[in-house]
Scaffold this motif. Structure first.
Motif, PDB file in Angstrom:
ATOM      1  N   UNK A 243       4.718  -5.552   6.553  1.00 20.83           N
ATOM      2  CA  UNK A 243       4.710  -4.527   5.507  1.00 20.83           C
ATOM      3  C   UNK A 243       4.619  -3.135   6.112  1.00 20.83           C
ATOM      4  N   UNK A 244       3.806  -3.008   7.157  1.00 21.94           N
ATOM      5  CA  UNK A 244       3.612  -1.686   7.776  1.00 21.94           C
ATOM      6  C   UNK A 244       4.889  -1.202   8.445  1.00 21.94           C
ATOM      7  N   UNK A 245       5.725  -2.180   8.888  1.00 24.33           N
ATOM      8  CA  UNK A 245       6.937  -1.807   9.625  1.00 24.33           C
ATOM      9  C   UNK A 245       8.083  -1.383   8.707  1.00 24.33           C
ATOM     10  N   UNK A 246       7.897  -1.514   7.382  1.00 23.90           N
ATOM     11  CA  UNK A 246       8.997  -1.201   6.463  1.00 23.90           C
ATOM     12  C   UNK A 246       9.242   0.308   6.380  1.00 23.90           C
ATOM     13  N   UNK A 247      10.500   0.687   6.211  1.00 28.17           N
ATOM     14  CA  UNK A 247      10.824   2.094   5.972  1.00 28.17           C
ATOM     15  C   UNK A 247      10.471   2.445   4.533  1.00 28.17           C
ATOM     16  N   UNK A 248       9.882   3.611   4.359  1.00 27.11           N
ATOM     17  CA  UNK A 248       9.532   4.024   2.998  1.00 27.11           C
ATOM     18  C   UNK A 248      10.674   4.857   2.436  1.00 27.11           C
ATOM     19  N   UNK A 249      11.148   4.478   1.280  1.00 25.65           N
ATOM     20  CA  UNK A 249      12.224   5.217   0.617  1.00 25.65           C
ATOM     21  C   UNK A 249      11.586   6.246  -0.318  1.00 25.65           C
ATOM     22  N   UNK A 250      11.451   7.503   0.178  1.00 24.77           N
ATOM     23  CA  UNK A 250      10.743   8.528  -0.602  1.00 24.77           C
ATOM     24  C   UNK A 250      11.598   9.045  -1.756  1.00 24.77           C
ATOM     25  N   UNK A 251      12.904   8.726  -1.708  1.00 19.91           N
ATOM     26  CA  UNK A 251      13.797   9.225  -2.751  1.00 19.91           C
ATOM     27  C   UNK A 251      13.749   8.411  -4.041  1.00 19.91           C
TER      28      UNK A 251
END
Lengths: 531, 189
Positions: free
Chosen positions: B52-60
């Motif tokens: 979970x920590x390695x996931x990219x966060x989609x801020x859009x």
């Protein structure tokens, strides 16, 4: 065919008399009679329950019975009518007719045949005695959905073991029918010469063997969930109540064809006789029956569109359901084409058969409406569903069985039934059954839920009319009983052929046929095959 | 000869019947697989904390997550969430808290069963920690604050802007008598 078989016959000729004859009989005609009489008794038991239901629904408000008992009535009415009337009744026809139609001396496994019948009285004792145990009878509906079903009182194990027994009886009956048709046909009786009634029962038997064990599994899971701590359907233990619905309807949908296919067979024997024409499209009738049976395994979830299903699932089950209309349509058009330009006469069996074609089609159409997923969200669990399945089961299966009883009763008893009373029975039944069930379409569309003892006042008028129809229909069946008893006890002597347009091996025998028939197998040719 | 053929056929058909009885039971694991695959019944996914920590966060992209709490039957508990709804980004690991309280005077074992709606979002709703992974034992009058850490997958189907996470607490079947005393001891230590 051999000595074993011949020896068996000599033995049977000195069959016991009195009640022992019926208890120990391995004769297909005796067992057929037992099944038919059992079905007739259960018809009045289940019918009495229906009268309780319609009496309570005559007016809004709670009048005669308490709500728990009302729910037991709807549950037991369904179980009795399905497992006690239609299934044993059609098995009775199968026992009487299949050996005589294919030129066999008896069923393939006569001793097992005796067991299949005699299990039934025990199963129904278990089922009906629940009305007197603490907690009352089963009241969760015949579909037995958990978690409601798991709240059943002491009745629960009785119901489940009754279902197990009924299933065992049906499976044994089916094995017997398949073995008979596969191994006992007279020389020249090829598969494509089998009368259509035999075909429909062959296919029905396969459906039974494939699906009844699944029901047995489902109810066993209910039993262990309630008493042995398993969690098949208990969410707290990781189970899912919706799973039960899937397993149940995997059995349940083929089951509705188990109930109706033999009825198709009966009607396919009767229409040609009174149209004085061969059945139109015999081969297509066989293939259509097989297609319906095959497709019935892929449509189960149309009973549960509203539980929450992915869109793809709803579409699949909708289209699969619709596709069954095609082979069913083939059958209906073939029946109509059989009558087209025939020399029709309208004796009681023909009246019931024609009524079957018309009214079953109405039930089929309302089934199509229910099969449309978005529409089903409105119809689900309303009286529209009740109207639908009573059109296909009462004016479908039951009417076909009544047609069959009038058609073959002279053959079985050697006496003609009272034609005038038969016509009275037909008209009373047909008119009242429509008064009974047609208004239920309106009630359902207006939103009246099924399985309720009381309803909002706007539903009062149609319920009143429906109940009146119900009482008349119920009373009309006493006339049916009287006609049957009268025919068994005497009447005008029936000829061997009985109906001038009747074809098929059973009509070459005397009326009533001797205790043992076709001990020497007949030679079947194109001329004598097909009715 | 016919008699033997009849018996052989009868045995084969009985074999089919026995097989179909087994098939009925085989539908249970089969159903599990279908649920896992389609999210039917709102089954949620599980990922490890590291994944979970390695996931990219989609801020859009913003997704509203709503929380719903239920008590089944006669379980003598109260059960709520501290937040009613929060807004998250796909890929962002979020922690929320739920509170359960045993309002009875006996120790009770509960099991929470999660469900995510809409079902098509369920396979993308992953939890790294949840009080529903194990049974919860609450002593008489005990109140417990319980965390749930979750991440909404970045591949959540477009068009899904609101996801509802619902929990229902059941009294754990058959667990009360045996497990409760032991669990109470553990808490005491």
């Amino acid at each position: 065919m051999s000595e074993a078989v011949m020896h068996g016959h000599e033995h049977h000729d000195h069959h016991p008399t009195g009640w022992k004859r019926w208890l120990f009989t391995t004769n297909h005609k005796d067992i057929g009679t037992l099944y038919m009489l059992f079905s007739l008794v259960m018809f009045f038991v289940g019918g009495a329950m229906a009268m309780v239901i319609r009496a309570e629904l005559l007016h809004p408000g709670l009048q005669y019975v308490d709500t728990q008992f009302f729910n037991s009535m709807t549950t037991l009415h369904a179980l009795v009518m399905i497992f006690g009337v239609v299934m044993p009744g059609t098995v009775g026809f199968a026992n009487w007719l299949i050996p005589m139609m294919i030129g066999a001396p008896d069923m393939a496994l006569p001793r097992m045949n005796n067991w299949s019948f005699w299990i039934l009285p025990f199963a129904f004792t278990l089922l009906l005695v629940t009305l007197f145990v603490p907690g009352g009878g089963p009241a969760g509906g015949w579909t037995m959905y958990p978690p409601l079903m798991l709240q059943t009182g002491d009745a629960m194990p009785f119901v489940i073991f009754a279902v197990h027994f009924l299933g065992a009886s049906s499976i044994m009956g089916s094995i017997n029918i398949i073995a008979t048709i596969f191994n006992m046909r007279a020389p020249g009786m090829s598969f494509m010469r089998l009368p259509l009634f035999v075909w429909t029962w062959l296919i029905t038997s396969f459906l039974l063997i494939a699906t009844i064990p699944v029901l047995a599994g489902a109810v066993t899971m209910l039993l262990t969930d309630k008493y042995f701590g398993t969690s098949f359907f208990n969410a707290a233990g990781g189970g899912d109540p919706v799973l039960f619905q899937h397993v149940f309807w995997f059995f349940g949908h083929p089951e509705v064809y188990i109930l109706i296919l033999p009825a198709f067979g009966i009607v396919s024997q009767i229409l040609p006789t009174f149209s004085r024409k061969p059945l139109f499209g015999y081969e297509s009738m066989v293939y259509a029956t097989a297609s319906i049976a095959f497709l019935s395994f892929f449509v189960w979830a149309h009973h549960m569109f509203t539980v929450g299903m992915p869109l793809a699932g709803e579409l699949f089950f909708m289209y699969a359901t619709m596709s069954i209309a095609v082979p069913t349509g083939v059958k209906v058009f073939n029946w109509v084409s059989t009558m087209w330009r025939g020399s029709l006469t309208f004796e009681t069996p023909m009246l019931f058969a024609i009524s079957f074609v018309v009214l079953f089609s109405i039930g089929g159409f309302s089934g199509l409406m229910l099969g449309i997923t978005p529409a089903d969200f409105q119809y689900h669990d309303t009286y529209f569903v009740v109207a639908h399945f009573h059109y296909v089961l009462v004016t479908g299966a039951i009417f076909a069985m009544m047609a069959g009883v009038y058609y073959w009763l002279p053959k079985w008893t050697g006496h003609m039934y009272d034609e005038t009373l038969g016509q009275w029975h037909f008209w009373l039944s047909t008119i009242s059954v429509n008064v009974l069930f047609f208004p239920q379409h309106f009630l359902g569309l207006a939103g009246m839920p099924r399985r309720i003892p009381d309803y909002a006042v706007q539903f009062a008028e149609w319920n009143f009319i429906s109940s009146i129809g119900g009482f008349v229909f119920g009373l009309s069946q006493l006339l049916f009983l009287y006609i049957i008893v009268k025919c068994i006890r005497g009447g005008e002597k029936a000829t061997d052929r009985v109906w001038e347009g009747a074809h098929g091996l059973e009509w070459t025998l005397s009326s009533p046929p001797p205790y043992h028939t076709f001990v020497t197998p007949p030679q079947v040719t194109d001329a004598t095959a097909h009715s | 000869m016919t008699e033997r053929a009849n018996q052989r056929l009868a045995l084969k058909l009985a074999g089919v019947a026995v097989g179909m009885f087994g098939f009925g039971y085989a539908l249970v694991p089969l159903y599990e697989v279908v649920c896992e695959y389609t999210g039917l019944g709102g089954r949620t996914g599980i990922v490890t904390a590291a994944e979970a920590a390695a996931l990219d966060v989609n801020r859009g992209r913003e997704v509203v997550v709503e929380f719903d709490t239920n008590i089944n039957g006669t379980l003598p508990w109260s059960f709520t969430s501290l937040q009613r709804r929060i807004t998250v980004h796909p890929g962002q690991v979020t922690e929320v808290y739920f509170v359960a309280e045993n309002t009875s005077d006996r120790s009770v074992v509960g099991q929470a069963v999660p469900s995510v709606a809409p079902a098509k979002a369920a396979p993308y709703f992953n939890k790294t920690e949840c009080f529903c992974f194990t049974q919860q034992t609450l002593a008489a009058g005990e109140r417990r604050k319980m965390p749930v850490r979750f991440v909404v997958g970045a591949d959540l189907p477009p068009g899904v802007n609101t996801v509802t996470l619902s929990y229902t607490f059941f009294e754990a079947p058959g667990a009360v008598a045996e497990i409760a005393p032991a669990a109470r001891d553990n808490q005491g230590s």
